[in-house]
Design a protein around this motif. Structure first.
Motif, PDB file in Angstrom:
ATOM      1  N   ASP A 505       0.834  -1.215   0.000  1.00  0.00           N
ATOM      2  CA  ASP A 505       0.000   0.000   0.000  1.00  0.00           C
ATOM      3  C   ASP A 505       0.867   1.264   0.000  1.00  0.00           C
ATOM      4  O   ASP A 505       0.544   2.242  -0.680  1.00  0.00           O
ATOM      5  N   LEU A 506       1.940   1.259   0.777  1.00  0.00           N
ATOM      6  CA  LEU A 506       2.808   2.431   0.819  1.00  0.00           C
ATOM      7  C   LEU A 506       3.536   2.625  -0.510  1.00  0.00           C
ATOM      8  O   LEU A 506       3.728   3.765  -0.964  1.00  0.00           O
ATOM      9  N   ASN A 507       3.910   1.523  -1.140  1.00  0.00           N
ATOM     10  CA  ASN A 507       4.521   1.635  -2.473  1.00  0.00           C
ATOM     11  C   ASN A 507       3.530   2.186  -3.494  1.00  0.00           C
ATOM     12  O   ASN A 507       3.887   3.002  -4.351  1.00  0.00           O
ATOM     13  N   GLU A 508       2.263   1.744  -3.378  1.00  0.00           N
ATOM     14  CA  GLU A 508       1.230   2.257  -4.278  1.00  0.00           C
ATOM     15  C   GLU A 508       1.053   3.764  -4.091  1.00  0.00           C
ATOM     16  O   GLU A 508       0.899   4.513  -5.057  1.00  0.00           O
ATOM     17  N   LEU A 509       1.081   4.196  -2.847  1.00  0.00           N
ATOM     18  CA  LEU A 509       0.955   5.634  -2.570  1.00  0.00           C
ATOM     19  C   LEU A 509       2.082   6.419  -3.243  1.00  0.00           C
ATOM     20  O   LEU A 509       1.846   7.440  -3.892  1.00  0.00           O
ATOM     21  N   ILE A 511       3.928   5.578  -5.761  1.00  0.00           N
ATOM     22  CA  ILE A 511       3.898   5.498  -7.224  1.00  0.00           C
ATOM     23  C   ILE A 511       2.785   6.368  -7.799  1.00  0.00           C
ATOM     24  O   ILE A 511       2.991   7.110  -8.768  1.00  0.00           O
ATOM     25  N   ARG A 512       1.588   6.297  -7.196  1.00  0.00           N
ATOM     26  CA  ARG A 512       0.438   7.035  -7.737  1.00  0.00           C
ATOM     27  C   ARG A 512       0.451   8.507  -7.368  1.00  0.00           C
ATOM     28  O   ARG A 512      -0.038   9.354  -8.124  1.00  0.00           O
ATOM     29  N   TYR A 513       0.996   8.833  -6.209  1.00  0.00           N
ATOM     30  CA  TYR A 513       0.957  10.222  -5.737  1.00  0.00           C
ATOM     31  C   TYR A 513       2.348  10.661  -5.281  1.00  0.00           C
ATOM     32  O   TYR A 513       2.555  10.937  -4.094  1.00  0.00           O
TER      33      TYR A 513
END
Length: 815
Positions: A505-509, A511-513
């Motif tokens: 989830d932190l990696n997704e954050l 990458i996306r933002y």
């Protein structure tokens, strides 16, 4: 007939405005004082002029004239001096609205006499130039007041509103309502100034107005003001008071005003819950009530305004003597109940409504001083549960319904604080759920889901929290709150020890933002989660990235501490010393609770490097920082180990003897005792150690802790060559030892006893069994391997002995 609001310049001032406190010029005062002095002097001279003959009565009359003239002169001089002095009024932002706006215990408001607020008091409460006042007096109009307020010229707007208020001289109900509304506008202007006392008085008057509209608008604006000043309970109360009267004029207001009131009530309660749980009550981004601009009444002219202020009054007259509670079974569900009442005691209204609506109701506490509080409600055609909710919250109470009966809780009276917190959290969750159901098309639905996530997390309901955040991140992907939701999801999964999920989830954050405001915090959380996962090299890369970014001093400090932890866990103790030393230099002072642990880890690194003197110095520095009891014991034990490493046994014993054991719990006291016995063994005094342990071990109630002390006792018996006693004690205690290091050490001691007794086969079996348990402690594994090597030497098995001494026997090569 309604009086016209018009310019009153040139007309005689009313009596209440005769003493307008304007600062006169120094020259004007001097001319007044000079003329008054000359007149007085002439009177005195005339009275005191010698005559040939005068009567006693004439002398008395002259004396009285002189006295009265002097008194008049002194009083006028004093009045001019007082009115010329500027009044300085100041208030800190967080001290606003401390005036008694809330009802007293007996249900009546602590109202100031507004009739005493004449022009003198009003003008001394604000800072306005006398020349500006003269200009404003020439053009007093409602349009001018609104223009000045919109231009943020609040003192002048206040002045004009006050002039308009004075101009409304009629005594009819419309005129009184109009004066109340103008007083409310004055209060709104004063909220931007420093005079909070007068503002509170004006708001109090508006809250007691006969006009339902004025009352509602006063509560509505106070909800925003008190939320902004972190008075969250009061803000929620005001929002519900506005909801209780809003339907009397909702057709003239924007359709979203009801949703706004409910939103600020739910937000205020949520922020109160966050505050009570020692969390930051500031909600992220700018899509909350503090960024909303409150609505104002639509005004076209005085006649329209007067009619608007009278909205609902005619219907409310039907409830003048007693509450009017009606049920309309033919209307659709959710709009079958109506309640109208004015200043009715809460308990009387609630029980009357509850009996009509067939609602079971009870109080959460035996006593509440809000039961007699006067309640005013204008709620036609609503749901019965919504009625119960608004009536309760109107008095600052909390209504909770479980499907069968309702309970009323008073936040001002509770017995158990934890139960009280649970009530507030449940109510906040219910309010956001009701908001989502009632206002399905409201653009603040993401805010509701975000608050639900945080509230469920406080309740330790991780699946529900993750579900709310999931709805937010999937249905409102482009919303500003999504990065904050992903950050919270990472924190929840870390607490659940789902480190892989948290990292995803932190990696997704990131990458996306990548440019969001919490990207730096997300990177730091990712580094922490990776370190906790045991991936020290990967975590070190994240910490190095944070360190190089140099976001701020705090982030650099955290990165240095993290790098030190990763280096220590990776057995790179030289690097650990470097990172911890740099971190210690960046920690601002001894009051920082990270200073002690940093010195402790640096000292441990020095011990691993066999630099005992530096380790002792680091541990002594740790003792000078803020430590709790357990941390203090750990540091002392580490310091003793460092002193023993330098063979300073006397110094180590002195340190242990100086510890006030009466301040320690039983477990910490036992560890201090163990440290002493190890020193006595090191200086070849096992008998002294045995005596100390024997005196203590029989008084230890905890079986696990007692078994650990027995291990130390067995060590002493083995050193003293009392093998039979050692074997007996260990056989009795080994089943109470915690699984892991202690049981492995117990197995090693049993093997050592068997070896010294010449039972080599038994000793070999015990050593092999202990090694098969995958010993994580490196020093213990070395001791077991060396003992096994000695056993193989006795058995003439030199190949296995060589492997054992080399530590090459592992799970696959064990015989």
């Amino acid at each position: 007939m309604t009086e016209k609001i018009e310019n009153n310049a040139g007309k005689p001032e009313p009596n209440g405005a005769a003493g307008v406190c304007q600062q006169e010029s120094l020259q004007g005062q001097r001319s007044i004082d000079d003329s008054l002095f000359k007149s007085t002097r002439q009177i005195i001279i005339a009275a005191a002029k010698p005559k040939k003959r005068y009567h006693f009565a004439q002398m008395a009359l002259a004396g009285m004239i002189v006295f009265l003239a002097g008194f008049v002169f002194i009083q006028l001089k004093k009045h001019n001096s007082d009115t010329a002095r500027p009044v300085q009024v100041s208030a800190q932002p967080d001290q606003r609205l401390r005036t008694p706006l809330m009802p007293a215990n007996n249900g009546s408001f602590q109202q100031e006499a507004m009739d005493s607020l004449d022009a003198t008091q009003i003008l001394t409460s604000i800072s306005i130039d006398p020349q500006d006042a003269k200009i404003l007096d020439k053009a007093v109009s409602l349009q001018r007041a609104q223009f000045l307020y919109q231009r943020e010229d609040y003192e002048k707007a206040y002045y004009v509103y006050d002039k308009l208020r004075v101009n409304v001289t009629g005594k009819g109900l419309k005129q009184q309502c109009l004066r109340d509304w103008l007083g409310l506008q004055m209060a709104l202007a004063l909220q931007k100034t420093d005079d909070q006392t007068l503002m509170g008085q004006l708001f109090t008057e508006a809250l007691q107005s006969r006009s339902l509209v004025v009352r509602a608008m006063a509560s509505y604006h106070l909800a925003f003001i008190q939320n902004r000043h972190q008075q969250f309970f009061e803000s929620r109360n005001r929002a519900y008071q506005a909801l209780a009267l809003l339907k009397s004029f909702e057709k003239q207001m924007p359709a979203t005003m009801e949703a706004d009131c409910y939103f600020i009530a739910a937000e205020s309660l949520t922020r109160q819950v966050l505050k009570m749980n020692d969390l930051n009550d500031t909600l992220p981004r700018a899509s909350w009530s503090d960024s909303m601009e409150p609505y104002s009444l639509p005004i076209s002219d005085q006649a329209q305004l007067s009619e608007l202020l009278m909205a609902g009054m005619e219907k409310m007259d039907d409830a003048a003597l007693m509450p009017k509670v009606d049920f309309f079974p033919n209307r659709k569900v959710g709009a079958q109940w109506s309640v109208l009442c004015r200043d009715v005691p809460l308990e009387q209204l609630f029980w009357g409504f509850a009996s009509e609506a067939d609602l079971g109701v009870s109080w959460g506490s035996e006593y509440s001083n809000q039961r007699t509080r006067p309640i005013t409600v204008f709620l036609p055609f609503v749901d019965r549960l919504y009625l119960a909710e608004v009536i309760s919250a109107n008095a600052g109470l909390i209504w909770q319904y479980d499907g069968q009966k309702g309970v009323i809780y008073d936040p001002a009276s509770y017995r158990d604080f934890s139960d009280f917190q649970q009530v507030l959290v449940k109510e906040a969750i219910s309010m956001w759920q009701r908001f989502l159901l009632r206002y399905r098309n409201d653009p603040r639905m993401p805010n509701a889901q975000f608050c639900l996530g945080r509230l469920y997390a406080i309740m330790d309901e991780a699946p529900m929290a993750l579900g709310s955040y999931k709805l937010l991140t999937t249905r409102f992907e482009g919303h500003d709150l999504v990065p904050y939701a992903l950050l919270d999801v990472g924190a929840i999964k870390t607490r659940m020890k789902d480190y892989a999920g948290a990292r995803a989830d932190l990696n997704e954050l990131l990458i996306r933002y990548p440019d969001c405001m919490v990207a730096d915090e997300a990177l730091l959380n990712l580094a922490e989660t990776t370190r906790i996962s045991g991936l020290y090299q990967e975590a070190a890369r994240f910490y190095e990235q944070i360190f190089r970014l140099n976001i701020n001093d705090e982030s650099r400090r955290t990165a240095l501490l993290g790098l030190g932890q990763c280096a220590f866990e990776s057995a790179d103790h030289q690097a650990a010393v470097k990172w911890f030393s740099q971190a210690i230099q960046t920690i601002p002072g001894k009051s920082d609770d990270r200073l002690g642990p940093a010195y402790l880890m640096a000292g441990r690194s020095f011990i691993e490097l066999k630099q005992y003197e530096k380790a002792a110095a680091a541990f002594r520095m740790a003792l000078g920082s803020l430590l709790d009891r357990h941390e203090y014991v750990q540091v002392v034990l580490e310091l003793v180990q460092a002193e023993c490493g330098q063979e300073n046994y006397l110094q180590a014993l002195t340190i242990l003897e100086n510890i006030p054991e009466e301040n320690l719990n039983q477990e910490d006291s036992c560890w201090i005792l163990v440290a002493k016995t190890k020193i006595y063994r090191a200086i070849d005094l096992p008998e002294t150690a045995i005596t100390l342990l024997r005196q203590r071990v029989e008084f230890i109630a905890d079986a696990s802790l007692r078994a650990k002390l027995v291990l130390e006792l067995v060590e002493c018996y083995v050193l003293n060559d009392d093998l039979r006693v050692a074997q007996k004690e260990l056989n009795e205690a080994i089943y109470d030892l915690p699984f892991g290091y202690d049981t492995q050490r117990g197995g090693y001691l049993l093997a050592k006893i068997a070896y010294q007794q010449g039972r080599y086969d038994k000793a070999q079996t015990l050593c092999l069994g202990t090694l098969r348990t995958q010993i994580e402690d490196e020093s213990l594994r070395t001791e077991v391997s060396e003992l096994l090597g000695k056993i193989y030497m006795k058995q003439a098995d030199y190949d296995n002995a060589a492997l054992a001494f080399a530590g090459a026997l592992d799970q696959d090569t064990l015989p």
